[in-house]
Design a protein around this motif. Structure first.
Motif, mmCIF file in Angstrom:
data_model
loop_
_atom_site.group_PDB
_atom_site.id
_atom_site.type_symbol
_atom_site.label_atom_id
_atom_site.label_comp_id
_atom_site.label_asym_id
_atom_site.label_seq_id
_atom_site.Cartn_x
_atom_site.Cartn_y
_atom_site.Cartn_z
ATOM 1 N N UNK A 95 -13.550 -11.348 -58.171
ATOM 2 C CA UNK A 95 -12.396 -11.694 -57.339
ATOM 3 C C UNK A 95 -11.779 -10.459 -56.689
ATOM 4 N N UNK A 96 -12.183 -9.275 -57.134
ATOM 5 C CA UNK A 96 -11.677 -8.029 -56.549
ATOM 6 C C UNK A 96 -12.289 -7.813 -55.164
ATOM 7 N N UNK A 139 -9.975 -0.811 -75.072
ATOM 8 C CA UNK A 139 -8.576 -0.870 -74.621
ATOM 9 C C UNK A 139 -8.339 0.056 -73.426
ATOM 10 N N UNK A 140 -9.004 1.219 -73.410
ATOM 11 C CA UNK A 140 -8.870 2.140 -72.279
ATOM 12 C C UNK A 140 -9.484 1.538 -71.020
ATOM 13 N N UNK A 141 -10.683 0.993 -71.165
ATOM 14 C CA UNK A 141 -11.368 0.392 -70.019
ATOM 15 C C UNK A 141 -10.555 -0.774 -69.470
ATOM 16 N N UNK A 142 -10.087 -1.640 -70.350
ATOM 17 C CA UNK A 142 -9.327 -2.812 -69.909
ATOM 18 C C UNK A 142 -8.012 -2.420 -69.234
ATOM 19 N N UNK A 143 -7.345 -1.402 -69.751
ATOM 20 C CA UNK A 143 -6.102 -0.940 -69.116
ATOM 21 C C UNK A 143 -6.391 -0.418 -67.711
ATOM 22 N N UNK A 144 -7.477 0.353 -67.567
ATOM 23 C CA UNK A 144 -7.860 0.861 -66.242
ATOM 24 C C UNK A 144 -8.214 -0.293 -65.305
ATOM 25 N N UNK A 147 -5.152 -2.268 -64.131
ATOM 26 C CA UNK A 147 -4.398 -1.573 -63.085
ATOM 27 C C UNK A 147 -5.055 -1.750 -61.719
ATOM 28 N N UNK A 148 -6.363 -1.694 -61.689
ATOM 29 C CA UNK A 148 -7.098 -1.820 -60.431
ATOM 30 C C UNK A 148 -7.186 -3.280 -59.979
ATOM 31 N N UNK A 150 -5.566 -6.264 -61.238
ATOM 32 C CA UNK A 150 -4.458 -7.228 -61.271
ATOM 33 C C UNK A 150 -3.875 -7.541 -59.895
ATOM 34 N N UNK A 151 -3.767 -6.564 -58.967
ATOM 35 C CA UNK A 151 -3.278 -6.933 -57.634
ATOM 36 C C UNK A 151 -4.169 -7.975 -56.937
ATOM 37 N N UNK A 152 -5.465 -7.895 -57.155
ATOM 38 C CA UNK A 152 -6.371 -8.898 -56.585
ATOM 39 C C UNK A 152 -6.214 -10.232 -57.322
ATOM 40 N N UNK A 153 -6.199 -10.181 -58.658
ATOM 41 C CA UNK A 153 -6.027 -11.411 -59.433
ATOM 42 C C UNK A 153 -4.725 -12.116 -59.059
ATOM 43 N N UNK A 154 -3.703 -11.350 -58.746
ATOM 44 C CA UNK A 154 -2.401 -11.935 -58.400
ATOM 45 C C UNK A 154 -2.481 -12.797 -57.144
#
Length: 189
Positions: A95-96, A139-144, A147-148, A150-154
């Motif tokens: 979806x990105x 957890x590091x990968x998922x946080x990164x 951040x990248x 979530x704006x697309x998912x939104x």
């Protein structure tokens, strides 16, 4: 399922429902159960990509790279969106892609399944089949990625917060959110 309950779900069966979100959120597992609840076919974009490529996703990443995988993923999703209505689970990065996102939002109802990063890290840490996690802390990968991505998912048409609950709870939440969306659409002038 009662006849009244089945009839109340009928309007949800007229468009493909596409589940988007980070890895581990339950797109495939919730998607299968959602499809069953709605009496619709279920498709998993990752499985479809593997079938089309004749190799696994880790092999595609290793042999061809992420860009080639994303290109194949985009083409497969475009093809799936031309099929009769079904529930489609996408890969976390699908979806990105701006073109894929536009196709999904034009031809289907997009649903962003959201969950806390800590929960997702626990879930994805159980398997070593995810190329983006290779030799890294989940957890590091998922946080990164959050951040990248979530704006697309939104930009998904429906947002559903899920948690550490049985899949049936997530399915009910998705159905409720989809009904709300359809009610809003029916009141538009």
């Amino acid at each position: 399922m009662t006849d009244d309950h089945a009839a109340s779900l009928e309007p949800l069966r007229h468009r493909t429902i596409v589940l988007v979100g980070l890895m581990g959120v339950g797109k495939s597992s919730v998607g299968r159960r959602l499809a069953q609840a709605l009496d619709m076919p279920f498709r998993d974009a990752d499985n479809e990509v593997e079938d089309a490529a004749g190799r696994s996703i880790p092999e595609i990443f290793a042999e061809l790279g992420e860009a080639a995988f994303r290109d194949g993923e985009r083409r497969v999703i475009a093809r799936l969106l031309e099929e009769p209505p079904h529930v489609l689970a996408t890969g976390g990065g699908a979806f990105v892609n701006e073109e894929t996102r536009a196709l999904i939002n034009q031809h289907a109802i997009s649903v962003w399944l959201k969950a806390d990063i800590e929960l997702l890290a626990r879930r994805v840490g159980r398997k070593d089949t995810r190329p983006l996690l290779k030799n890294r802390e989940p957890i590091e990968v998922l946080a990164e990625l959050a951040e990248i991505r979530n704006p697309a998912y939104a930009q998904a048409q429906v947002h559903v917060q899920t948690g550490d609950t049985p899949h049936a709870v997530a399915v009910d939440a998705v159905i409720s959110a989809l009904r709300d969306r359809l009610d809003q659409e029916s009141f538009k002038p």
